[in-house]
Design an enzyme around this catalytic site. Sequence first.
Site, PDB file in Angstrom:
ATOM      1  N   ALA A  14      15.138 -10.564  42.550  1.00 47.85           N
ATOM      2  CA  ALA A  14      14.756 -10.695  43.958  1.00 47.85           C
ATOM      3  C   ALA A  14      15.104  -9.487  44.809  1.00 47.85           C
ATOM      4  O   ALA A  14      14.611  -9.354  45.925  1.00 47.85           O
ATOM      5  CB  ALA A  14      15.400 -11.941  44.556  1.00 47.85           C
ATOM      6  N   GLY A  16      14.371  -6.459  43.800  1.00 45.96           N
ATOM      7  CA  GLY A  16      13.438  -5.419  43.396  1.00 45.96           C
ATOM      8  C   GLY A  16      12.252  -5.299  44.325  1.00 45.96           C
ATOM      9  O   GLY A  16      12.039  -6.108  45.224  1.00 45.96           O
ATOM     10  N   GLN A 114      17.937 -17.540  30.959  1.00 47.41           N
ATOM     11  CA  GLN A 114      17.186 -18.172  32.042  1.00 47.41           C
ATOM     12  C   GLN A 114      16.489 -19.447  31.554  1.00 47.41           C
ATOM     13  O   GLN A 114      16.423 -20.442  32.283  1.00 47.41           O
ATOM     14  CB  GLN A 114      16.176 -17.182  32.623  1.00 47.41           C
ATOM     15  CG  GLN A 114      16.862 -16.038  33.378  1.00 47.41           C
ATOM     16  CD  GLN A 114      15.894 -15.032  33.948  1.00 47.41           C
ATOM     17  OE1 GLN A 114      14.690 -15.045  33.656  1.00 47.41           O
ATOM     18  NE2 GLN A 114      16.399 -14.121  34.769  1.00 47.41           N
ATOM     19  N   THR A 131       6.693 -12.785  34.846  1.00 51.17           N
ATOM     20  CA  THR A 131       6.077 -11.503  35.187  1.00 51.17           C
ATOM     21  C   THR A 131       6.775 -10.355  34.469  1.00 51.17           C
ATOM     22  O   THR A 131       6.146  -9.360  34.116  1.00 51.17           O
ATOM     23  CB  THR A 131       6.128 -11.274  36.711  1.00 51.17           C
ATOM     24  OG1 THR A 131       5.370 -12.299  37.365  1.00 51.17           O
ATOM     25  CG2 THR A 131       5.569  -9.922  37.106  1.00 51.17           C
ATOM     26  N   GLY A 132       8.097 -10.471  34.250  1.00 51.18           N
ATOM     27  CA  GLY A 132       8.876  -9.409  33.619  1.00 51.18           C
ATOM     28  C   GLY A 132       8.397  -9.118  32.203  1.00 51.18           C
ATOM     29  O   GLY A 132       8.192 -10.027  31.407  1.00 51.18           O
ATOM     30  N   ASN A 133       8.208  -7.843  31.893  1.00 50.55           N
ATOM     31  CA  ASN A 133       7.640  -7.442  30.596  1.00 50.55           C
ATOM     32  C   ASN A 133       8.683  -7.302  29.493  1.00 50.55           C
ATOM     33  O   ASN A 133       9.844  -7.017  29.778  1.00 50.55           O
ATOM     34  CB  ASN A 133       6.897  -6.116  30.771  1.00 50.55           C
ATOM     35  CG  ASN A 133       5.574  -6.311  31.487  1.00 50.55           C
ATOM     36  OD1 ASN A 133       4.856  -7.267  31.217  1.00 50.55           O
ATOM     37  ND2 ASN A 133       5.271  -5.415  32.411  1.00 50.55           N
ATOM     38  N   ASP A 161      -4.095  -7.853  35.092  1.00 51.98           N
ATOM     39  CA  ASP A 161      -5.150  -7.326  34.219  1.00 51.98           C
ATOM     40  C   ASP A 161      -6.510  -7.893  34.637  1.00 51.98           C
ATOM     41  O   ASP A 161      -7.516  -7.172  34.687  1.00 51.98           O
ATOM     42  CB  ASP A 161      -4.872  -7.719  32.767  1.00 51.98           C
ATOM     43  CG  ASP A 161      -3.520  -7.242  32.273  1.00 51.98           C
ATOM     44  OD1 ASP A 161      -3.213  -6.056  32.423  1.00 51.98           O
ATOM     45  OD2 ASP A 161      -2.763  -8.088  31.748  1.00 51.98           O
ATOM     46  N   HIS A 189      -0.385  -9.203  27.269  1.00 51.35           N
ATOM     47  CA  HIS A 189      -0.312  -8.356  28.461  1.00 51.35           C
ATOM     48  C   HIS A 189       0.244  -6.999  28.023  1.00 51.35           C
ATOM     49  O   HIS A 189       1.441  -6.732  28.091  1.00 51.35           O
ATOM     50  CB  HIS A 189       0.580  -8.982  29.526  1.00 51.35           C
ATOM     51  CG  HIS A 189       0.824  -8.057  30.695  1.00 51.35           C
ATOM     52  ND1 HIS A 189      -0.203  -7.524  31.443  1.00 51.35           N
ATOM     53  CD2 HIS A 189       1.966  -7.552  31.221  1.00 51.35           C
ATOM     54  CE1 HIS A 189       0.307  -6.745  32.385  1.00 51.35           C
ATOM     55  NE2 HIS A 189       1.612  -6.742  32.273  1.00 51.35           N
TER      56      HIS A 189
END
Length: 330
Positions: A14, A16, A114, A131-133, A161, A189
């Site tokens: 949060a 970032g 998490q 969302t984190g890659n 994408d 992704h």
Amino acid sequence: MKNKAPVKIAITGAAGRVAYDLLFQIASGAMLGPNTLVELRLLDLPATMTELEGRAMELHDCAFKTLDHVETGSDAKTMFDGVNFALLVAGKPRKAGMDRSDLLRDNGALFKLQGEALNDVAADDVKVLVTGNPANTNCAIASAHAPDIPKEQFSALTRLDHDRAIHRLGKKLNVNVSSVTHMSIWGNHSSTMFPDIFHAEVDGENAWEQIDDMDWLVNKYLPDVANRGSTIISKRGSSSAASAANATLSAMRDWSCGTSGEWVSMSVATDGSYGVPEGLYCSFPVTVDANGNYHVVEGIKHNEFAQARISMSVQELVSEHEAIKSLGLI
């Protein structure tokens, strides 16, 4: 609205930049609508707590009618307690000298924790968007460590994408993006994902029939969509932030409120459909009903070229899945 309990939304990473662009949109009602109160849970590392307190102050200073309260903290169980939505934005970026196994190991440990926390304390109806890659594989890790939460309540982000693919197609045919429908992203992704314009439509007509140019598809369109993130980094010196935040918001809004029959792209738990092995999180075209349940679009027939591209991306997912198994992450 004042008598309704707020919907609890947790955002990791949060402190970032992606979260900064995301938080104010959620608080304004852009995710769940103007009649839904939200309580934001801002989760990040202990060293960022002062920054998070400042963000909470800014959010309250906007006097959003849909924002009930903001909590900040660094403990996942505390921040995830009772949450209805979890946006897992945080992820360690890949740096020089790191290979993909390093990234999988470091981020995998985070998403394992998490997933365990969500399993213990989240609301039964929680929707989890990663969302984190590497998003697809991180999603698989989090889900594996949340056995009490149905796999269908996890998804990984391929909406960015999807949106990039729509923009480039609209530009090719010189139409507004609103004219483009039935776009779909297949696979992982990553640079291997496949944007399927063979089944996309522009103004209700098949897009490929209006283009019919394999040279453009292979040497322009697919590389442009696949490498868009890298191109942005080369231009602005950092990765996509506002567009990633917008895609995260759009994906969760559609997953919550429905798509009215329109196709969107979501990475979801596989069940063997389209020949994709079970146990992965793979991107497919889906529709979402008014109750927030997604449905993978059935009956799509791929030509040889498209199938080869999709298979390549799926094989990458399989390889990543094998890697996290070998690392003991699932």
